[in-house]
Design an enzyme around this catalytic site. Structure first.
Site, PDB file in Angstrom:
ATOM      1  N   TYR A 156     -19.746  -5.816  12.856  1.00  0.00           N
ATOM      2  CA  TYR A 156     -20.554  -5.152  13.892  1.00  0.00           C
ATOM      3  C   TYR A 156     -19.644  -4.468  14.928  1.00  0.00           C
ATOM      4  CZ  TYR A 156     -24.277  -4.699  17.437  1.00  0.00           C
ATOM      5  OH  TYR A 156     -25.179  -4.219  18.368  1.00  0.00           O
ATOM      6  N   LYS A 160     -19.332  -0.460  15.804  1.00  0.00           N
ATOM      7  CA  LYS A 160     -19.625   0.090  17.133  1.00  0.00           C
ATOM      8  C   LYS A 160     -18.401   0.797  17.731  1.00  0.00           C
ATOM      9  CE  LYS A 160     -23.925  -1.105  17.198  1.00  0.00           C
ATOM     10  NZ  LYS A 160     -24.949  -0.063  17.039  1.00  0.00           N
TER      11      LYS A 160
HETATM   12  P1  NAD Z   1     -33.911  -4.113  16.801  1.00  0.00           P
HETATM   13  O1  NAD Z   1     -33.522  -4.942  15.634  1.00  0.00           O
HETATM   14  O2  NAD Z   1     -34.978  -4.616  17.722  1.00  0.00           O
HETATM   15  O3  NAD Z   1     -34.356  -2.644  16.305  1.00  0.00           O
HETATM   16  C1  NAD Z   1     -33.597  -1.939  15.375  1.00  0.00           C
HETATM   17  C2  NAD Z   1     -34.501  -0.964  14.626  1.00  0.00           C
HETATM   18  O4  NAD Z   1     -33.684  -0.277  13.654  1.00  0.00           O
HETATM   19  C3  NAD Z   1     -35.634  -1.662  13.844  1.00  0.00           C
HETATM   20  O5  NAD Z   1     -36.857  -1.014  14.072  1.00  0.00           O
HETATM   21  C4  NAD Z   1     -35.185  -1.539  12.393  1.00  0.00           C
HETATM   22  O6  NAD Z   1     -36.257  -1.487  11.452  1.00  0.00           O
HETATM   23  C5  NAD Z   1     -34.401  -0.230  12.419  1.00  0.00           C
HETATM   24  N1  NAD Z   1     -33.482  -0.106  11.293  1.00  0.00           N
HETATM   25  C6  NAD Z   1     -32.680  -1.070  10.754  1.00  0.00           C
HETATM   26  N2  NAD Z   1     -32.025  -0.589   9.686  1.00  0.00           N
HETATM   27  C7  NAD Z   1     -32.399   0.714   9.551  1.00  0.00           C
HETATM   28  C8  NAD Z   1     -32.067   1.738   8.634  1.00  0.00           C
HETATM   29  N3  NAD Z   1     -31.223   1.522   7.619  1.00  0.00           N
HETATM   30  N4  NAD Z   1     -32.648   2.953   8.771  1.00  0.00           N
HETATM   31  C9  NAD Z   1     -33.539   3.175   9.770  1.00  0.00           C
HETATM   32  N5  NAD Z   1     -33.890   2.245  10.669  1.00  0.00           N
HETATM   33  C10 NAD Z   1     -33.328   1.021  10.557  1.00  0.00           C
HETATM   34  O7  NAD Z   1     -32.548  -3.823  17.568  1.00  0.00           O
HETATM   35  P2  NAD Z   1     -32.262  -3.347  19.083  1.00  0.00           P
HETATM   36  O8  NAD Z   1     -31.815  -4.518  19.841  1.00  0.00           O
HETATM   37  O9  NAD Z   1     -33.387  -2.516  19.586  1.00  0.00           O
HETATM   38  O10 NAD Z   1     -30.954  -2.448  18.837  1.00  0.00           O
HETATM   39  C11 NAD Z   1     -31.001  -1.031  18.778  1.00  0.00           C
HETATM   40  C12 NAD Z   1     -29.570  -0.517  18.766  1.00  0.00           C
HETATM   41  O11 NAD Z   1     -28.882  -0.968  19.942  1.00  0.00           O
HETATM   42  C13 NAD Z   1     -28.741  -1.027  17.576  1.00  0.00           C
HETATM   43  O12 NAD Z   1     -27.864  -0.018  17.143  1.00  0.00           O
HETATM   44  C14 NAD Z   1     -27.960  -2.182  18.186  1.00  0.00           C
HETATM   45  O13 NAD Z   1     -26.776  -2.434  17.478  1.00  0.00           O
HETATM   46  C15 NAD Z   1     -27.690  -1.631  19.577  1.00  0.00           C
HETATM   47  N6  NAD Z   1     -27.374  -2.672  20.553  1.00  0.00           N
HETATM   48  C16 NAD Z   1     -28.238  -3.677  20.817  1.00  0.00           C
HETATM   49  C17 NAD Z   1     -27.889  -4.655  21.744  1.00  0.00           C
HETATM   50  C18 NAD Z   1     -28.798  -5.809  22.102  1.00  0.00           C
HETATM   51  O14 NAD Z   1     -28.342  -6.690  22.832  1.00  0.00           O
HETATM   52  N7  NAD Z   1     -30.051  -5.819  21.654  1.00  0.00           N
HETATM   53  C19 NAD Z   1     -26.646  -4.588  22.383  1.00  0.00           C
HETATM   54  C20 NAD Z   1     -25.782  -3.548  22.078  1.00  0.00           C
HETATM   55  C21 NAD Z   1     -26.154  -2.588  21.170  1.00  0.00           C
END
Ligand code: NAD
Length: 248
Positions: A156, A160
């Site tokens: 991961y 990133k």
């Molecule tokens: P989440 O799991 O709630 O949502 C992610 C969405 O991406 C889901 O709707 C899922 O179906 C979709 N997805 C997964 N694989 C996919 C694919 N191959 N093609 C299309 N869609 C796909 O996650 P989140 O927490 O909302 O995270 C969103 C982004 O933010 C991600 O890139 C995550 O790495 C990043 N992020 C999240 C956090 C956190 O603390 N939640 C922190 C840093 C970065």
């Protein structure tokens, strides 16, 4: 005048979580919304309904962002339906955590493909249209661990860090064509992705956050709106941390 009036935004992985919050905030600021997710399931349909209620055009597309051909096809469909693309948010992401020596090849490949290759796919597909318009804003969803690293998340964190390098390279390559590219590095944001963590791990994260709370998807959406809009017209190649001050 709203910040994103007249613009068309593509947001990947936006059926829920941070992507959904970005889609809603963009719509509140007047943008038409094309969003993708793996399937147009009940979550995606609910997102469509919520956004339509804001009076903008919206359509969800089923697409695996990790698949090159699929991505190019969906971008063609979006341009047919919406006529242009002004903003791309590469948000789709997953975790498959594991310590280095226990991590399988498939855990590594999956995370790199969904989190990083997906952004290459979408940027590759969208750029010709932005180049013709001589304008565009691309935003890659990175993470603080892409800067700091994290035990148990080598796949991961590497994906990133790649999102940051990709945004910086695209900024240098396409700046002369009027296209900006930036990354957002969220910290601990309360979504389904982090809901699965144990209370112990959550408490450990909370201790590292000077603002003493987890972030909300809306906190990230606000930063994303700034980077998408002309308010940031002289900002490119940057990483904006949205993390309550952790890892500073
Ligand atoms: P989440 O799991 O709630 O949502 C992610 C969405 O991406 C889901 O709707 C899922 O179906 C979709 N997805 C997964 N694989 C996919 C694919 N191959 N093609 C299309 N869609 C796909 O996650 P989140 O927490 O909302 O995270 C969103 C982004 O933010 C991600 O890139 C995550 O790495 C990043 N992020 C999240 C956090 C956190 O603390 N939640 C922190 C840093 C970065």
């Amino acid at each position: 005048m709203k910040l994103l009036e007249g613009k068309v935004a593509v947001i990947t992985g936006a059926a829920r979580g941070i992507g959904k919050a970005i889609a809603i905030k963009f719509a509140q600021e007047g943008a038409d919304i094309a969003f993708t997710d793996l399937a147009i399931d009940d979550n995606a349909k609910a997102t469509e309904v919520e956004i339509a209620a804001l009076g903008v055009k919206v359509k969800g597309y089923a697409s695996n962002a990790a698949n090159f051909e699929d991505t190019h096809k969906v971008v063609e469909d979006i341009v047919k339906d919406f006529g242009r693309i002004d903003i791309l948010v590469n948000n789709a992401g997953i975790t498959r955590d594991g310590l280095m020596m226990r991590m399988t090849e498939s855990q590594w490949d999956m995370v790199i493909n969904v989190n990083l290759k997906s952004a290459f796919n979408f940027i590759h597909a969208v750029t010709p249209f932005m180049m013709k318009q001589r304008s565009g804003s691309i935003i890659n969803m990175a993470s603080v661990v892409g800067v700091s690293g994290n035990a148990g998340q080598s796949n991961y964190s590497a994906s990133k860090a790649g999102m940051i390098g990709l945004a910086k390279s695209v900024a240098k390559e396409l700046g002369s064509r009027g296209i900006r590219a930036n990354a957002i590095a969220p910290g601990f944001i309360i979504t389904d992705m982090t809901a699965v963590l144990s209370d112990e791990v959550k408490a450990e994260w909370a201790k590292q956050i000077p603002l003493r709370r987890g972030g909300t998807p809306e906190d990230v959406a606000n930063v994303c709106t700034f980077l998408a809009s002309d308010l940031s017209s002289y900002v490119t190649g940057q990483v904006v941390h949205c993390c309550g001050g952790m890892n500073m």
